[in-house]
Design an enzyme around this catalytic site. Structure first.
Site, PDB file in Angstrom:
ATOM      1  N   LYS A  82       0.818  -1.213   0.000  1.00  0.00           N
ATOM      2  CA  LYS A  82       0.000   0.000   0.000  1.00  0.00           C
ATOM      3  C   LYS A  82       0.850   1.260   0.000  1.00  0.00           C
ATOM      4  O   LYS A  82       0.554   2.237   0.702  1.00  0.00           O
ATOM      5  CB  LYS A  82      -0.975  -0.001   1.182  1.00  0.00           C
ATOM      6  CG  LYS A  82      -1.995  -1.124   1.110  1.00  0.00           C
ATOM      7  CD  LYS A  82      -3.036  -1.000   2.210  1.00  0.00           C
ATOM      8  CE  LYS A  82      -4.058  -2.124   2.123  1.00  0.00           C
ATOM      9  NZ  LYS A  82      -5.096  -2.033   3.156  1.00  0.00           N
ATOM     10  N   LYS A 259     -15.794  -2.138   2.324  1.00  0.00           N
ATOM     11  CA  LYS A 259     -14.514  -2.330   1.643  1.00  0.00           C
ATOM     12  C   LYS A 259     -13.423  -1.542   2.353  1.00  0.00           C
ATOM     13  O   LYS A 259     -13.685  -0.561   3.047  1.00  0.00           O
ATOM     14  CB  LYS A 259     -14.620  -1.882   0.177  1.00  0.00           C
ATOM     15  CG  LYS A 259     -15.651  -2.657  -0.648  1.00  0.00           C
ATOM     16  CD  LYS A 259     -15.204  -4.090  -0.891  1.00  0.00           C
ATOM     17  CE  LYS A 259     -16.223  -4.850  -1.741  1.00  0.00           C
ATOM     18  NZ  LYS A 259     -17.383  -5.306  -0.989  1.00  0.00           N
ATOM     19  N   ASP A 260     -12.182  -1.950   2.121  1.00  0.00           N
ATOM     20  CA  ASP A 260     -11.028  -1.355   2.750  1.00  0.00           C
ATOM     21  C   ASP A 260     -10.944   0.139   2.474  1.00  0.00           C
ATOM     22  O   ASP A 260     -11.298   0.603   1.399  1.00  0.00           O
ATOM     23  CB  ASP A 260      -9.766  -2.057   2.220  1.00  0.00           C
ATOM     24  CG  ASP A 260      -8.543  -1.745   3.062  1.00  0.00           C
ATOM     25  OD1 ASP A 260      -7.434  -1.937   2.559  1.00  0.00           O
ATOM     26  OD2 ASP A 260      -8.699  -1.307   4.218  1.00  0.00           O
ATOM     27  N   ARG A 261     -10.445   0.892   3.445  1.00  0.00           N
ATOM     28  CA  ARG A 261     -10.279   2.329   3.239  1.00  0.00           C
ATOM     29  C   ARG A 261      -9.040   2.624   2.410  1.00  0.00           C
ATOM     30  O   ARG A 261      -9.090   3.364   1.428  1.00  0.00           O
ATOM     31  CB  ARG A 261     -10.171   3.049   4.589  1.00  0.00           C
ATOM     32  CG  ARG A 261      -9.931   4.561   4.440  1.00  0.00           C
ATOM     33  CD  ARG A 261      -9.860   5.249   5.786  1.00  0.00           C
ATOM     34  NE  ARG A 261      -8.691   4.864   6.532  1.00  0.00           N
ATOM     35  CZ  ARG A 261      -7.469   5.423   6.400  1.00  0.00           C
ATOM     36  NH1 ARG A 261      -7.280   6.378   5.502  1.00  0.00           N
ATOM     37  NH2 ARG A 261      -6.463   5.021   7.140  1.00  0.00           N
TER      38      ARG A 261
END
Length: 720
Positions: A82, A259-261
């Protein structure tokens, strides 16, 4: 760093010594001796894997929450996760397996069927590909003759076309969506045929000057379904933005899962009683979000109404050689991974959420309140000052005034305590139900992680007598609740209050031969679950007893603190797995394209030529070494895979890298925090880790003895 004990194969790893004259023992004495030996063995297993009581005052490690095992035997390698939001792409998968993509951000079709040209480039190429895909899907639904009639009706007004409506609502919704997307001048509705009483889809031509946007503004459907693409926002925050911009209550919006941030994610959302044109108009004002593929639908989405998620994940600055990387990915593809709950499940502060959950289950109301409100290490100065006010004064009014508005949980507790300063249970009950469940589910997850590691320690990668499997997975998922509170879904089959054992089957020794390790489930503690009928079940009892809880009496006197429990699969094998290694020079350069990049005509990223540069020291990592970008080129691993709603992508990456990967970094950057992943080399294969300043690390050979699996312990057979 923590060392990982070697797993056993099919039998318990702690054999007991047989007496010399066992056949001469009296039956009663023999039974007593065997019970004693079993107790000693369970205590030994407990002492080997069970961490000390829940730690306070420091950040958690994976070992603290029971995540201590790996399936594969390959060595670990380093990688940056990320670094950019585009490095983590998530695409929702509908129940039928269709992957959700954003292909249009307007109400009009990207291009008419006859206008899509094969030679188009950039935006035109993306639109043409989308049109062709839509036409192929519509052709399969209505046939070639009807498709030709639709093309003709779109160009010139004529008699409405009537198509027999299928019974499946999802398919009817898909038909409406295709027509809306492909044809600028057609509108479809579902009606009852007056003669036959059967449902039919009626497609009519929109008169000149009455385009889709005008009609959408005039006619508001009951529900509208659209694709939401968001960047660096969690789903609930994104919905709050949409609700604010449309002056609608957030309860009118529905979605299948959060959902993922820290990612770019794509998912379906439904909203009630809103014109499609209103949704399309938001794109002019939205930042970090887009809405598209807008169409009327007949019902709202429900939580859990998805089959999983498709991931495209980029790991930057990897240092493993090609053979090591391929070995890691081949293992993931064939053997899968252990689907532990990651550290984010247990909070990112020095007071773990499962500590609060345990206090609630133990009815220690005042302790639970203090755990939530008291000072913590390494926290924002303003928030910690407010916590100090609470500790020093115990005055709810003063503490409430000190806490900033971005601390809703603390402020809600204190607001109640201002009215009734000693009613700690009342204050906790005043919290939103989802917040209370977060604490309680966190403790369940903690015990579940411990039991997964214990199950592997005792029995390895084989189904054995006493294991549990879902009796009828489809029926069980229908009778329970598929929770989707986390960014990648829970996949928990919960138990109904009055149906204790309908969803699981206890395997016999003969049954176990017909089941693989991927079929078994382990329970999350509760009053309505069945525990394994082997030593794992006894370990559940022992662990809960250590925390002052009775496995057979989990129904709480305070109903709101009761948990029925549930079942979850500990082993997951991804599908449609592919990977590639790319070379890049600019650390900020995108290596994959999101749907928005495709719509904007961004070119496909390609590898660059040049000599590779090893990662250099910069960011502290969980193992004490450091890793960052220097001047390139570097190598990146791009992983694409599909996971069921029950699985966490971070745990799949943990298995690839052989490293705790979701531990908060020591110094996150303010705009885009970086999670740093690293692992020591577990065998002689691949490069050695970058040495850290300070004392020399243990020799690789010594590390290998406690971190790798070998021979029959190396993992299960390939999973089909």
């Amino acid at each position: 760093g923590h060392t990982f004990p070697t797993m056993a194969a099919a039998e318990p790893s702690l054999p007991t010594k047989r007496p010399l004259a066992e056949e001469e023992e009296a039956p009663v004495a023999k039974a007593a001796r065997e019970d004693t030996q079993q107790d000693i063995e369970l205590e030994s297993v407990l002492s080997k894997f069970l961490p000390p009581p829940i730690p306070m005052g420091r950040l958690l490690s994976e070992a603290d929450v029971g995540a201590t095992k790996y399936i594969s035997a390959h060595a670990g390698f380093h990688g940056l996760i990320k670094e950019r939001y585009n490095d983590f792409l998530v695409y929702e998968c509908e129940p039928n397996g269709h992957v959700v993509h954003l292909t249009s951000t307007t109400l009009e079709a990207p291009a008419e069927g006859a206008e899509a040209e094969a030679g188009a480039t950039g935006k035109e190429e993306a639109a043409a590909a989308g049109v062709q895909q839509e036409r192929s899907a519509l052709l399969a639904m209505v046939g070639e003759e009807t498709l030709g009639q639709l093309d003709a009706l779109n160009k010139t007004d004529g008699e409405p076309i009537r198509v027999a409506a299928v019974e499946d609502k999802a398919q009817r919704t898909q038909l409406h969506r295709h027509i809306t997307s492909l044809y600028k001048h057609l509108v479809s509705t579902t009606e009852k045929d007056a003669a036959t009483g059967q449902s039919v889809v009626v497609i009519t031509h929109v008169q000149d000057g009455k385009n889709k946007q005008a009609q959408g503004a005039r006619r508001t459907p009951k529900y509208v379904k659209f694709v939401l693409l968001k960047t660096n926002k969690d789903t609930m925050s994104a919905i709050a933005v949409l609700a604010s911009m449309t002056r609608a209550h957030s309860s009118r919006f529905a979605y299948a899962g959060t959902k993922d941030r820290r990612a770019v994610t794509t998912q379906y959302v439904t909203v009630s009683n809103m014109a499609p044109a209103q949704i399309a108009g938001l794109n002019k004002r939205l930042i970090g979000m887009r809405c598209g593929n807008i169409a009327a639908c007949e019902e709202p989405l429900r939580l859990g109404q998805l089959s999983g998620n498709r991931f495209c994940i980029t790991l930057r600055a990897i240092d493993g050689d090609e053979g090591l990387v391929n070995a890691a990915m081949e293992s993931l593809q064939s053997r899968g991974f252990i689907n532990y709950y990651g550290l984010q499940r247990f909070g990112t502060s020095t007071v773990p959420t499962h500590a609060v959950g345990l206090a609630l289950l133990q009815a220690r109301w005042q302790d639970a309140v203090h755990l939530i409100l008291d000072p913590r290490e390494n926290e924002n100065a303003e928030i910690n000052a407010a916590r100090q006010v609470w500790r020093e004064t115990a005055d709810p009014a003063k503490a409430h005034a000190a806490f900033p508005t971005r601390c809703p949980t603390e402020r809600q507790l204190l607001a109640y305590l201002r009215r009734s300063s000693r009613d700690y249970l009342g204050a906790l009950s005043a919290l939103p139900r989802n917040m209370r469940l977060l604490y309680l589910h966190s403790y369940q997850s903690y015990v579940w992680n411990l039991m997964v590691s214990a199950r592997l320690e005792l029995y390895g990668f084989h189904a054995v007598a006493g294991d549990l499997v879902l009796a009828d997975e489809a029926a069980a998922m229908g009778s329970g609740v598929a929770e989707a509170e986390d960014e990648e879904g829970e996949g928990v089959v919960t138990c109904d209050d009055d149906e204790k054992e309908i969803s699981v089957r206890v395997l016999t020794a003969e049954d176990a031969k017909d089941f693989s390790i991927t079929s078994i489930v382990l329970p999350l503690p509760g009053y309505a679950v069945v525990y394994p009928r082997n030593k794992v079940g006894e370990l559940y009892t022992a662990v809960l007893a250590r925390d002052g809880l009775d496995a057979q009496r989990m129904r709480h006197a305070t109903k709101s603190m009761s948990l029925s429990g549930g079942y979850r699969k500990p082993f997951v094998c991804p599908t449609d797995v592919s990977w590639k290694i790319m070379t890049y020079a600019d650390p900020n350069a995108p290596l994959v394209r999101s749907d928005l990049d495709v719509l904007e005509g961004q070119p496909e990223p390609v590898s660059v030529e040049g000599s590779l540069h090893l990662p250099s020291l910069h960011h502290p990592t969980p193992h004490g070494t450091t890793l960052s970008h220097a001047a390139g080129p570097h190598r990146a691993l791009v992983v694409t895979m599909t996971l069921p709603a029950s699985a966490y992508a971070t745990m799949a990456l943990r298995e690839v890298l052989k490293s705790p990967i979701d531990q908060p970094p020591a110094r996150p950057t303010p705009q885009q925090p970086t999670v740093v992943a690293t692992a020591v080399a577990a065998t002689g294969e691949g490069p050695a880790p970058v040495p850290a300043p300070g004392p020399a690390p243990a020799p690789a050979a010594a590390v290998a003895e406690t971190t790798t699996l070998s021979g029959s312990d190396a993992g299960p057979a390939p999973m089909s």
